[in-house]
Design an enzyme around this catalytic site. Structure first.
Site, PDB file in Angstrom:
ATOM      1  N   ARG A   1       0.134  14.659  13.211  1.00  0.00           N
ATOM      2  CA  ARG A   1       0.645  14.421  11.856  1.00  0.00           C
ATOM      3  C   ARG A   1       0.615  15.656  10.951  1.00  0.00           C
ATOM      4  O   ARG A   1      -0.118  15.710   9.971  1.00  0.00           O
ATOM      5  CB  ARG A   1      -0.101  13.262  11.200  1.00  0.00           C
ATOM      6  CG  ARG A   1       0.125  11.964  11.932  1.00  0.00           C
ATOM      7  CD  ARG A   1      -0.567  10.821  11.296  1.00  0.00           C
ATOM      8  NE  ARG A   1       0.223  10.190  10.248  1.00  0.00           N
ATOM      9  CZ  ARG A   1      -0.206   9.132   9.564  1.00  0.00           C
ATOM     10  NH1 ARG A   1      -1.381   8.630   9.789  1.00  0.00           N
ATOM     11  NH2 ARG A   1       0.549   8.595   8.642  1.00  0.00           N
TER      12      ARG A   1
ATOM     13  N   LYS B   1       0.835  -1.215   0.000  1.00  0.00           N
ATOM     14  CA  LYS B   1       0.000   0.000   0.000  1.00  0.00           C
ATOM     15  C   LYS B   1       0.867   1.261   0.000  1.00  0.00           C
ATOM     16  O   LYS B   1       0.638   2.179  -0.792  1.00  0.00           O
ATOM     17  CB  LYS B   1      -0.886   0.000   1.259  1.00  0.00           C
ATOM     18  CG  LYS B   1      -1.591   1.305   1.505  1.00  0.00           C
ATOM     19  CD  LYS B   1      -2.473   1.264   2.729  1.00  0.00           C
ATOM     20  CE  LYS B   1      -1.828   1.712   4.010  1.00  0.00           C
ATOM     21  NZ  LYS B   1      -1.501   3.146   4.096  1.00  0.00           N
ATOM     22  N   ASN B   2       1.869   1.288   0.889  1.00  0.00           N
ATOM     23  CA  ASN B   2       2.636   2.521   1.047  1.00  0.00           C
ATOM     24  C   ASN B   2       3.638   2.764  -0.080  1.00  0.00           C
ATOM     25  O   ASN B   2       4.288   3.804  -0.120  1.00  0.00           O
ATOM     26  CB  ASN B   2       3.346   2.548   2.405  1.00  0.00           C
ATOM     27  CG  ASN B   2       2.361   2.800   3.539  1.00  0.00           C
ATOM     28  OD1 ASN B   2       1.178   3.071   3.297  1.00  0.00           O
ATOM     29  ND2 ASN B   2       2.844   2.701   4.768  1.00  0.00           N
TER      30      ASN B   2
ATOM     31  N   ARG C   1      -8.899  -0.466   4.438  1.00  0.00           N
ATOM     32  CA  ARG C   1      -8.044   0.555   3.818  1.00  0.00           C
ATOM     33  C   ARG C   1      -6.699  -0.040   3.420  1.00  0.00           C
ATOM     34  O   ARG C   1      -6.093   0.420   2.455  1.00  0.00           O
ATOM     35  CB  ARG C   1      -7.779   1.699   4.815  1.00  0.00           C
ATOM     36  CG  ARG C   1      -8.978   2.569   5.082  1.00  0.00           C
ATOM     37  CD  ARG C   1      -8.578   3.739   5.948  1.00  0.00           C
ATOM     38  NE  ARG C   1      -7.329   4.311   5.445  1.00  0.00           N
ATOM     39  CZ  ARG C   1      -6.481   5.015   6.166  1.00  0.00           C
ATOM     40  NH1 ARG C   1      -6.726   5.264   7.423  1.00  0.00           N
ATOM     41  NH2 ARG C   1      -5.375   5.492   5.629  1.00  0.00           N
TER      42      ARG C   1
ATOM     43  N   ARG D   1      -4.857  10.538   4.387  1.00  0.00           N
ATOM     44  CA  ARG D   1      -3.824  11.575   4.470  1.00  0.00           C
ATOM     45  C   ARG D   1      -2.830  11.502   3.329  1.00  0.00           C
ATOM     46  O   ARG D   1      -2.266  12.516   2.928  1.00  0.00           O
ATOM     47  CB  ARG D   1      -3.050  11.440   5.782  1.00  0.00           C
ATOM     48  CG  ARG D   1      -3.806  11.705   7.026  1.00  0.00           C
ATOM     49  CD  ARG D   1      -2.895  11.491   8.200  1.00  0.00           C
ATOM     50  NE  ARG D   1      -1.580  12.069   7.931  1.00  0.00           N
ATOM     51  CZ  ARG D   1      -1.275  13.330   8.099  1.00  0.00           C
ATOM     52  NH1 ARG D   1      -2.152  14.165   8.568  1.00  0.00           N
ATOM     53  NH2 ARG D   1      -0.061  13.772   7.802  1.00  0.00           N
TER      54      ARG D   1
ATOM     55  N   CYS E   1      -5.375  13.107  12.957  1.00  0.00           N
ATOM     56  CA  CYS E   1      -5.938  11.791  12.680  1.00  0.00           C
ATOM     57  C   CYS E   1      -5.834  10.969  13.947  1.00  0.00           C
ATOM     58  O   CYS E   1      -5.267  11.423  14.946  1.00  0.00           O
ATOM     59  CB  CYS E   1      -5.243  11.120  11.514  1.00  0.00           C
ATOM     60  SG  CYS E   1      -3.657  10.458  11.917  1.00  0.00           S
TER      61      CYS E   1
ATOM     62  N   ASP F   1       4.289   0.737  12.178  1.00  0.00           N
ATOM     63  CA  ASP F   1       3.114   0.056  11.615  1.00  0.00           C
ATOM     64  C   ASP F   1       3.006  -1.402  12.064  1.00  0.00           C
ATOM     65  O   ASP F   1       2.037  -2.089  11.706  1.00  0.00           O
ATOM     66  CB  ASP F   1       3.149   0.132  10.071  1.00  0.00           C
ATOM     67  CG  ASP F   1       2.772   1.512   9.562  1.00  0.00           C
ATOM     68  OD1 ASP F   1       2.345   2.346  10.375  1.00  0.00           O
ATOM     69  OD2 ASP F   1       2.909   1.759   8.348  1.00  0.00           O
TER      70      ASP F   1
HETATM   71  C1  UD1 Z   1       4.152   7.015   6.573  1.00  0.00           C
HETATM   72  C2  UD1 Z   1       3.311   5.796   6.311  1.00  0.00           C
HETATM   73  C3  UD1 Z   1       2.719   5.275   7.607  1.00  0.00           C
HETATM   74  C4  UD1 Z   1       3.816   5.056   8.657  1.00  0.00           C
HETATM   75  C5  UD1 Z   1       4.690   6.300   8.796  1.00  0.00           C
HETATM   76  C6  UD1 Z   1       5.906   6.073   9.688  1.00  0.00           C
HETATM   77  C7  UD1 Z   1       2.490   6.136   4.055  1.00  0.00           C
HETATM   78  C8  UD1 Z   1       1.349   6.434   3.164  1.00  0.00           C
HETATM   79  N1  UD1 Z   1       2.260   6.163   5.391  1.00  0.00           N
HETATM   80  O1  UD1 Z   1       3.298   8.039   7.099  1.00  0.00           O
HETATM   81  O2  UD1 Z   1       2.059   4.042   7.330  1.00  0.00           O
HETATM   82  O3  UD1 Z   1       3.216   4.793   9.900  1.00  0.00           O
HETATM   83  O4  UD1 Z   1       5.189   6.707   7.503  1.00  0.00           O
HETATM   84  O5  UD1 Z   1       6.651   5.012   9.216  1.00  0.00           O
HETATM   85  O6  UD1 Z   1       3.589   5.826   3.606  1.00  0.00           O
HETATM   86  N2  UD1 Z   1       6.032  14.927  10.754  1.00  0.00           N
HETATM   87  C9  UD1 Z   1       6.066  16.264  10.995  1.00  0.00           C
HETATM   88  N3  UD1 Z   1       5.903  17.125   9.938  1.00  0.00           N
HETATM   89  C10 UD1 Z   1       5.709  16.688   8.657  1.00  0.00           C
HETATM   90  C11 UD1 Z   1       5.700  15.301   8.415  1.00  0.00           C
HETATM   91  C12 UD1 Z   1       5.858  14.437   9.492  1.00  0.00           C
HETATM   92  O7  UD1 Z   1       6.230  16.701  12.139  1.00  0.00           O
HETATM   93  O8  UD1 Z   1       5.573  17.519   7.739  1.00  0.00           O
HETATM   94  C13 UD1 Z   1       6.197  13.969  11.882  1.00  0.00           C
HETATM   95  C14 UD1 Z   1       4.950  13.089  12.076  1.00  0.00           C
HETATM   96  O9  UD1 Z   1       3.964  13.728  12.867  1.00  0.00           O
HETATM   97  C15 UD1 Z   1       5.524  11.855  12.730  1.00  0.00           C
HETATM   98  C16 UD1 Z   1       6.912  11.740  12.081  1.00  0.00           C
HETATM   99  O10 UD1 Z   1       7.201  13.034  11.536  1.00  0.00           O
HETATM  100  O11 UD1 Z   1       5.672  12.070  14.102  1.00  0.00           O
HETATM  101  C17 UD1 Z   1       7.006  10.725  10.966  1.00  0.00           C
HETATM  102  O12 UD1 Z   1       5.904  10.861  10.099  1.00  0.00           O
HETATM  103  P1  UD1 Z   1       5.968  10.469   8.557  1.00  0.00           P
HETATM  104  O13 UD1 Z   1       7.123   9.596   8.287  1.00  0.00           O
HETATM  105  O14 UD1 Z   1       5.845  11.735   7.757  1.00  0.00           O
HETATM  106  O15 UD1 Z   1       4.622   9.643   8.395  1.00  0.00           O
HETATM  107  P2  UD1 Z   1       3.780   9.554   7.086  1.00  0.00           P
HETATM  108  O16 UD1 Z   1       4.653   9.783   5.915  1.00  0.00           O
HETATM  109  O17 UD1 Z   1       2.537  10.382   7.232  1.00  0.00           O
END
Ligand code: UD1
Length: 419
Positions: free
Chosen positions: A122, A22-23, A398, A93, A117, A306
């Site tokens: 996030r 999925k990711n 999902r 998201r 969420c 995850d």
């Molecule tokens: C992706 C995965 C999700 C997984 C996560 C962590 C997808 C579609 N989703 O989510 O399944 O759980 O990686 O491995 O690939 N953060 C900020 N600012 C930002 C972006 C992130 O502060 O602009 C923080 C987030 O709140 C979190 C951390 O960084 O605490 C990591 O998040 P991130 O790796 O961005 O998660 P996703 O990419 O949303």
């Protein structure tokens, strides 16, 4: 709302083919916007999140065709909108992943802010700051990110924290930018590498994806591509834990064992006998009760957040006590309240879950709160005494393809109640 009914106690036993990730599929689908030529994708998992991304792409004007073998063809030659609306972004998201591609190819994008969420705040500030560093003008108004740029320019971007979709969004923007972009403290997840391989197959120039410093040399245009999505390491890990908690035995096919190194090592610590080949993993629990395992979630190659809920379930019935530390998301322990309803002994202290293994969990009505929490509840239910009914399983649909069919094939007593 659909519910899952699971009668626990059956040992899982058998073979299973793992679906596409999925990711990896979600960013790759968004990345198809970068080319005006036709993109062919294989091994795309049939999931609600994929359907949501396809609905979003279609709303932008992308033509989406499935062939008879469920391979996907995407044609983004005629885009009529640059807007990802709130209704779609709030259900998923990962819709934010169209921001970089739209901006890079068309010079404009309007994407709803995802908001909070179930698993935490996030934010998407890294995505916005990275694009601004590349010369984009961005305003956030009425809940929407409005971005424009005549032509993005390469930049040095240093993430203060590892972000998977942040790295992917900037990487996609950078492939059509003028000059070189360097992303430091980049995410090293296999899904980042898969996206880079896909973009390179379209003619992008990305080097060192999978390291913490990715270098992207912008090109004028991207062309057609035929690409196969990599296997889902989280789906694979979930079935390994599901088998381990029942004391069973499984062979996973079409997996990349290397992507599961951290998970496999924790399962071995829990007592599983594991053997791996090129593209398969065997796990045998030999009817043993698992032993408790301490773990801490960290970015890849560390232990994945995850897989945290699934190991909470495993530790709930293991011998001994363990601490699970969640360092990625601040509110990712919602499954624990539901595990309590099944008799689990878990105390939350900040971002630590202190779990004392019980010999037996008992069935209860429980509620899924997010995708991986649902997986944790299913795993607990497979080991619990009696019939557990899991509500709100739209969360699981999902991200897990045909989960009840796959578990049934392995011998679980599981059924879906539509409602
Ligand atoms: C992706 C995965 C999700 C997984 C996560 C962590 C997808 C579609 N989703 O989510 O399944 O759980 O990686 O491995 O690939 N953060 C900020 N600012 C930002 C972006 C992130 O502060 O602009 C923080 C987030 O709140 C979190 C951390 O960084 O605490 C990591 O998040 P991130 O790796 O961005 O998660 P996703 O990419 O949303």
């Amino acid at each position: 709302m659909d519910k899952l009914k699971i009668v626990g106690g059956n040992q899982l036993d058998g073979e299973l083919t793992i679906s596409g990730a999925k990711n990896a599929a979600l960013p790759i689908l968004a990345g198809s916007l970068l080319s005006s030529e036709v993109i062919n994708l294989q091994n795309v998992p049939q999931l609600n999140d994929v359907a949501t991304m396809l609905t979003l792409l279609q709303s932008l004007g992308v033509k989406v065709i499935f062939d008879e073998r469920m391979n996907l063809q995407l044609d983004s030659s005629d885009i009529s909108s640059y807007c990802a609306p709130y209704d779609l972004v709030k259900t998923m998201r990962a819709s934010i992943l169209v921001l970089g591609p739209l901006l890079a190819r068309f010079g404009q994008a309007k994407v709803s802010l995802p908001g909070g969420c179930a698993i935490g705040a996030r934010p998407v500030n890294f995505h916005i700051q990275g694009l601004e560093a590349m010369g984009a003008k961005i305003t956030v108004k009425n809940g929407y990110i409005n971005a424009s740029a005549e032509k993005l320019s390469g930049a040095n971007i240093n993430f203060s924290r590892v972000s998977v979709t942040g790295t992917q969004n900037i990487m996609m923007a950078a492939v059509l930018a003028r000059g070189e972009t360097v992303i430091k403290n980049a995410a090293k997840e296999p899904e980042v590498i898969d996206l880079a391989n896909f973009l390179n197959s379209m003619g992008a120039k990305i080097i060192d994806a999978g390291s913490d410093k990715i270098v992207i040399e912008g090109v004028e245009t991207l062309k057609e591509s035929k690409y196969e999505i990599l296997p889902d390491r989280i789906e694979a890990g979930t079935y390994l834990v599901a088998t381990a908690i029942t004391g069973g035995k499984i062979r996973l096919k079409q997996v990349v064992p290397e992507h599961l190194t951290a998970v496999i090592s924790k399962l071995e610590e829990a007592g599983a006998i594991i053997d791996v080949g090129d593209n398969w993993i065997d796990l045998d629990m030999r009817s043993k009760r698992p032993s408790s395992v301490n773990l801490e979630t960290t970015p890849y190659p560390g232990f994945p957040t995850d897989m945290q809920a699934q190991f909470c379930a495993l530790n709930s019935v293991a011998s001994g006590s363990a601490i699970i530390k969640e360092t990625i998301f601040e509110n990712r322990f919602q499954h624990i309240n539901e595990l309590h309803r099944m008799g689990a002994d878990i105390e939350i202290q900040g971002n630590n879950a202190l779990i004392k293994g019980k010999k037996i969990l008992t069935a209860a009505p429980v509620m899924a709160t997010d995708l991986r929490a649902s997986a944790g509840l299913i795993i607990a239910a497979l080991a619990a005494q009696g019939e557990t009914v899991i509500d709100r399983i739209y969360h699981i649909d999902r991200g897990y393809e045909r989960i009840e069919e796959k578990l049934h094939q392995l011998g679980a007593d599981i059924s879906r109640e539509s409602g």
